[in-house]
Motif scaffolding. Structure first.
Motif, PDB file in Angstrom:
ATOM      1  N   THR A 132       0.867  -1.168   0.000  1.00 15.42           N
ATOM      2  CA  THR A 132       0.000   0.000   0.000  1.00 15.42           C
ATOM      3  C   THR A 132       0.906   1.221   0.000  1.00 15.42           C
ATOM      4  O   THR A 132       1.791   1.343   0.862  1.00 15.42           O
ATOM      5  CB  THR A 132      -0.917   0.025   1.229  1.00 15.42           C
ATOM      6  N   LEU A 221     -11.092   6.036  -9.091  1.00 17.59           N
ATOM      7  CA  LEU A 221     -10.768   6.621  -7.800  1.00 17.59           C
ATOM      8  C   LEU A 221     -11.965   6.554  -6.858  1.00 17.59           C
ATOM      9  O   LEU A 221     -13.117   6.654  -7.294  1.00 17.59           O
ATOM     10  CB  LEU A 221     -10.356   8.086  -7.952  1.00 17.59           C
ATOM     11  N   PHE A 231      -8.597   6.849  -2.480  1.00 14.11           N
ATOM     12  CA  PHE A 231      -7.973   5.584  -2.836  1.00 14.11           C
ATOM     13  C   PHE A 231      -8.013   5.428  -4.349  1.00 14.11           C
ATOM     14  O   PHE A 231      -9.072   5.565  -4.973  1.00 14.11           O
ATOM     15  CB  PHE A 231      -8.684   4.395  -2.179  1.00 14.11           C
ATOM     16  N   GLY A 232      -6.864   5.139  -4.943  1.00 12.68           N
ATOM     17  CA  GLY A 232      -6.781   4.939  -6.376  1.00 12.68           C
ATOM     18  C   GLY A 232      -6.804   3.456  -6.706  1.00 12.68           C
ATOM     19  O   GLY A 232      -5.821   2.749  -6.474  1.00 12.68           O
ATOM     20  N   TYR A 233      -7.902   2.980  -7.237  1.00  5.94           N
ATOM     21  CA  TYR A 233      -7.976   1.569  -7.609  1.00  5.94           C
ATOM     22  C   TYR A 233      -7.194   1.297  -8.880  1.00  5.94           C
ATOM     23  O   TYR A 233      -6.611   0.222  -9.040  1.00  5.94           O
ATOM     24  CB  TYR A 233      -9.431   1.135  -7.763  1.00  5.94           C
ATOM     25  N   SER A 234      -7.180   2.265  -9.804  1.00  9.15           N
ATOM     26  CA  SER A 234      -6.364   2.086 -11.005  1.00  9.15           C
ATOM     27  C   SER A 234      -6.133   3.424 -11.680  1.00  9.15           C
ATOM     28  O   SER A 234      -6.987   4.313 -11.650  1.00  9.15           O
ATOM     29  CB  SER A 234      -7.035   1.117 -11.986  1.00  9.15           C
ATOM     30  N   PHE A 268      -2.937   3.858  -2.786  1.00  9.11           N
ATOM     31  CA  PHE A 268      -3.305   2.756  -3.674  1.00  9.11           C
ATOM     32  C   PHE A 268      -2.487   1.529  -3.329  1.00  9.11           C
ATOM     33  O   PHE A 268      -1.512   1.600  -2.573  1.00  9.11           O
ATOM     34  CB  PHE A 268      -3.110   3.127  -5.152  1.00  9.11           C
ATOM     35  N   ASN A 269      -2.893   0.395  -3.901  1.00  7.41           N
ATOM     36  CA  ASN A 269      -2.172  -0.861  -3.728  1.00  7.41           C
ATOM     37  C   ASN A 269      -1.414  -1.202  -5.000  1.00  7.41           C
ATOM     38  O   ASN A 269      -1.852  -0.872  -6.106  1.00  7.41           O
ATOM     39  CB  ASN A 269      -3.143  -2.000  -3.408  1.00  7.41           C
ATOM     40  N   TYR A 281       6.370   4.498  -8.829  1.00  7.02           N
ATOM     41  CA  TYR A 281       5.735   5.101  -7.670  1.00  7.02           C
ATOM     42  C   TYR A 281       6.773   5.673  -6.707  1.00  7.02           C
ATOM     43  O   TYR A 281       6.562   6.743  -6.125  1.00  7.02           O
ATOM     44  CB  TYR A 281       4.867   4.069  -6.950  1.00  7.02           C
TER      45      TYR A 281
END
Length: 303
Positions: A132, A221, A231-234, A268-269, A281
């Motif tokens: 994360t 998001l 949170f950014g999922y993609s 994000f993950n 990142y």
């Protein structure tokens, strides 16, 4: 002095201290206090499934081990919620970890999982399955390369949704945490939970990124995931366009959307095995908040 580990720990004394340690760990890794406390509090319900052991010397509690074994598609999986010893007694931690691993293995948990906040050498033998990441954002986010973003249309959503499912399954399998059938089942469950109303699910934003008049990628998001945190999922660039600098532009698009929504941080993950994404990142200023790690204790190559 003899050290004893027994399953008669005082849960009422342990739980608030555990949640405080967790929140303090999140803060130390760059998460603002309200978000850190909220994220730690999300673990409260999970702790009800854990078995708690006390580590004692001379009748005095000097540490804890929190463990569980859960069923995953018919296979038991061990979970270590915490291995903690009081300050100055870190020499006890390897023995406490060994006890926790034995406890899980004796109940059929051949794979043992743990969430590690920050850096903890105790779990160096555990493979990284995911991270994360989080970044506190500046007042402005400049998007390079003439990339813009617009809301996704209802017509574009079904294809995007199918592509996200396939990509999620591939990421899970690559991380080594699940087989492909397990990953398919997990994907179906997770998407049903996250998007019960599909595109109309409140709080979720779906973006299409464009450059030179054509689409280059998409974004998903969830604003207000934690206080002040999106949170950014993609944030995905189309495969045929990767390697042209659009990845960093996609991150900037996400950051711009976060600020426009009134949040101040993006989280994000990223799955283990995706070294290229991890490098991007890191260079973009995203810190590792916590890692999901696991170890095979069945006697195989990871043991």
């Amino acid at each position: 002095m003899t050290t004893d580990i027994s399953l008669d720990a005082d849960r009422a004394a342990w739980l608030p201290a555990f949640l405080r340690r967790l929140a303090d760990g999140y803060r130390a890794e760059g998460l603002a206090a309200p978000a850190a406390e909220h994220l730690a509090e999300q673990q409260r319900e999970q702790t009800e499934k854990w078995t708690l052991a006390a580590v004692r010397e001379g009748g005095r509690t000097v540490g804890y081990a929190a463990v569980a074994v859960t069923d995953r598609d018919g296979s038991p999986v061990g979970r270590i919620g915490e291995v903690w010893t009081e300050p100055g007694r870190t020499e006890l931690r390897p023995a406490v970890l060994a006890w926790a691993e034995r406890w899980c293995a004796e109940r059929g948990g051949r794979r043992i999982e743990v969430r590690v906040v920050g850096s903890d050498p105790l779990f160096d033998r555990y493979a990284v399955r995911g991270q994360t990441r989080v970044k506190e954002l500046a007042a402005t986010a400049v998007v390079p390369g003439g990339v813009t973003a617009r809301p996704m249309t209802a017509e574009e959503y079904p294809l995007w949704r199918a592509e996200q499912d396939d990509a999620y399954v591939a990421d899970i399998v690559r991380s080594g945490s699940h087989t492909e059938p397990e990953a398919r089942a997990k994907s179906a469950t997770d998407f049903a939970r996250l998007l019960p109303e599909e595109m109309a699910t409140p709080g979720h934003a779906f973006l299409v990124m464009e450059a030179d008049g054509g689409p280059i990628g998409t974004g998903w998001l969830l604003h207000g995931f934690l206080p002040g945190v999106t949170f950014g999922y993609s944030l995905d660039v189309r495969p045929e366009l990767r390697g042209r600098g659009f990845g960093r532009a996609a991150m900037a698009v996400g950051e711009q959307a976060v600020l426009a929504a009134g949040d101040r941080a993006l989280m994000f993950n990223v799955f283990g095995g995706n070294e290229a994404a991890m490098g991007l990142y890191t260079s973009a200023g995203y810190r590792v908040l916590e890692e999901g790690r696991s170890r095979d204790v069945s006697g195989g190559p990871e043991a």
